[in-house]
Design a protein around this motif. Sequence first.
Motif, PDB file in Angstrom:
ATOM      1  N   THR A 225       0.845  -1.191   0.000  1.00  0.00           N
ATOM      2  CA  THR A 225       0.000   0.000   0.000  1.00  0.00           C
ATOM      3  C   THR A 225       0.882   1.244   0.000  1.00  0.00           C
ATOM      4  O   THR A 225       2.036   1.209   0.449  1.00  0.00           O
ATOM      5  N   LEU A 226       0.329   2.335  -0.493  1.00  0.00           N
ATOM      6  CA  LEU A 226       1.072   3.592  -0.589  1.00  0.00           C
ATOM      7  C   LEU A 226       0.356   4.669   0.210  1.00  0.00           C
ATOM      8  O   LEU A 226      -0.867   4.845   0.070  1.00  0.00           O
ATOM      9  N   ARG A 227       1.090   5.361   1.047  1.00  0.00           N
ATOM     10  CA  ARG A 227       0.541   6.503   1.787  1.00  0.00           C
ATOM     11  C   ARG A 227       1.261   7.772   1.359  1.00  0.00           C
ATOM     12  O   ARG A 227       2.490   7.818   1.342  1.00  0.00           O
ATOM     13  N   ARG A 228       0.482   8.781   1.025  1.00  0.00           N
ATOM     14  CA  ARG A 228       1.037  10.087   0.683  1.00  0.00           C
ATOM     15  C   ARG A 228       0.980  10.959   1.937  1.00  0.00           C
ATOM     16  O   ARG A 228      -0.102  11.183   2.481  1.00  0.00           O
ATOM     17  N   GLN A 229       2.108  11.451   2.375  1.00  0.00           N
ATOM     18  CA  GLN A 229       2.174  12.156   3.658  1.00  0.00           C
ATOM     19  C   GLN A 229       2.881  13.498   3.472  1.00  0.00           C
ATOM     20  O   GLN A 229       4.033  13.545   3.023  1.00  0.00           O
TER      21      GLN A 229
END
Length: 788
Positions: free
Chosen positions: A509-513
């Motif tokens: 999964t990818l999280r943009r922070q």
Amino acid sequence: MRSRTVTALVGLALASAANAASPFRALYDLDDLPLMKPGVRTYQVSSHDPTGGNADAGHFVRVTGKTAVLADLQGPGIVRRIWSANPSGRLRITIDGASRPAVDVPFADIFQDKAPGFLPPLAGQSSGGWYSYVPIPFRKSCLITVTDGDFFYYQVTWQKVPDRDNLVSYTGRYSESDRAGYANALQGWNSLGENPNNSHAVPLPKRSLNLPPGGSWAQPIQGPGAITELRFKFPETATFAQLRQTVLRISFDGNYCVQAPLADFFGIGFDGTEWKSLPLGAGRDGAWCFFRMPFRKTARIEVNNESREPFVATFTGTARSGAPAKEWGYFHADYHSAVNVAGSDYVFGRLRGRGHVVGVTENMRGTGGLGFLEGDEKVYVDGEGVPSIYGTGTEDFYNCGWYFDTGLVNVATHGLSHKTDNEIAAWRFEIPDAIPFTRSLDFHMEHGGGDDAPGSEYASVLYWYGAPGAKSAAPPMPKGSALLPKPYAPPIEGAVQAQTATWAVKGGTLRRQAWQDISPYRGGGRALLKGRPGAVMNLPLEVRFTDRYDVDVYVSGSNTSSMAALQVDGAEVGQPLLDGAGPLPLRKISYGPLTFTEGRHTLGIALKSGSSIGVAAIRLIPRSPLVKDFAVLGPFPLKKGEDVKTPLRPDGLAPDLSASFRTDNGPVKWTVLRAPSGVLDLAATLTPNENAAAYVAFAVNSSAARTVPILLGSDDGVEVWLNGKAIYANPITRSLQIDQDRVAANLKAGWNQIVMKVVQGGGAWGVAARIPDPEGNLQFTALAPPER
């Protein structure tokens, strides 16, 4: 720790109400501010770009011949404010369809004490803006026009009022009541820092505050009554950081209506800020507030120290007994702060219920330069889809102009208290032009011309009065150190920013922070891949030209012990990527040189061990260098409307150091210059450097005939000749970026002469060029050697 509290009983005297007939009263009488305004609606007509863009000048209601209509208003109403950044032409204001205008003067005269009835400081100039608050009432209609004006910015703020107000239309002649009101307004505006009409008020107990970290103090007050003055005196050692982390809360009749840091409530946006207005101000040793704050039963003033240092101050204040006889609202002050994101307005407040807005203080920090000031205010009243108040720029909202070009200013209703090349603190109080609402009010401010200044940080306080039950939909206020401004972490120049890039993820999964969400910094952010070994995030990449490249990967720590690999088109290359201990600082891992052919490729980040890896940016740097040696000729003046396609005598000619060309500014000759960075700064080299053209040349030697791309960046437009033949023209206004334009060029064997004409309107002026050379076979120089 909570300090001992003392209950204050306000005195028994009630201030007598003055005659409200004069429209000048709203300019100075703070006692009227809490009164509800049934039937009143505030509007603004302005030159804002009707498409929603940033071309906010020269748009009018209509234009007939040489006459532009600024406003065509239907009454009864009052023009409360006229503003412009560059007034020109002849202004005419016609009231109720009269045969002759009530005002007929050069537009600029009403701001320069040259027009009858427009006296300073009610009308004047302030840091690039021109403003007038002289009220212009009308029963039926008001037509405002300018004849023979230039392309100017303007705003007209006006209020539609109920028929029962029995307005007397403006004629340029004042009644005895209006003359007295005008005199009172001038007195109030010339006496900033003095509490107007504060008779019959009694002092609240003077208190010395010495609050440890986490300590608090409270002052209850029994009513009915109204707080009429608050003062806090701070020691010389008090800092903005302390005042930002010390919170003022005031409740009325059991409901908290004021919640804001002391710094922001008093408009202190930065250390050393000093300013004065009609209701608020701050100086070297303290701050004061004259807003009237009525209540029915009880009020409670609280100060909470949320910093890690003791807070020391002295509190004094005044109050009077009895609430206003007419319907009134509770005073509110709502704090809000945000790191702006692309495509979304900053929001001063979202109000629900019934009430009216009376002002705002705002502190702004950019990411480099003041371009964030291009944003317009937009006020949506009672659910309207199109804002009834739509501005032309942030500094225009504050009655100034041109990025506050003349510096600090203090006026009763507006001003600027702090300015650097990256920071602004300003205020605007809508006291005569309060904005009523009956169901809702949403108050927005763009950042940049199209919400295109992400990473800029705004903090504000919205001041308003609300009927019982009215409330703000503002998010909860941060606490302690979270209230402090966040330093800016700039994005990696010339890189793909991982947080905003389009990734394809497999097995994870990818999280943009954003940095502000996971660190004490603001700005861009990272992409965080989470999963098991084998998880990969792939970045599609379009390579514009074949070359050897260095690849830089900027890794952001994910607080796990993880290792990842860089993949190019699915194949692993180079050393592994290791995470760090925290989000920042970043670590750069470089690979190369790697050869990329023109076209589509994929860069992948694949987990090899651990559970996550953070990436902030990926940058490809071509090994083919920018041209550094040039021959330069100019400048050649250009007339308005001329561009790179305008023929000039040197067009296409090869450089000749002995040749001289005549211009309106004298003769010019070719000269040889070096640009160590590869960007040739023409604005710093040539004078004059506005509305001009210059010729920039370089030579390239090729061992064989070949077709190559010439990659150009220019500010502004550019035209190109190869060996005397025109091959490209781009008449454009823009900022320079490396490799903006791609020009196909057929080089002959031997030396080739490339000549570029670069035009300039204003501001920066420059050019950069390169020819990709993966094999390193080309030679570059400013001038081709003479043929043998």
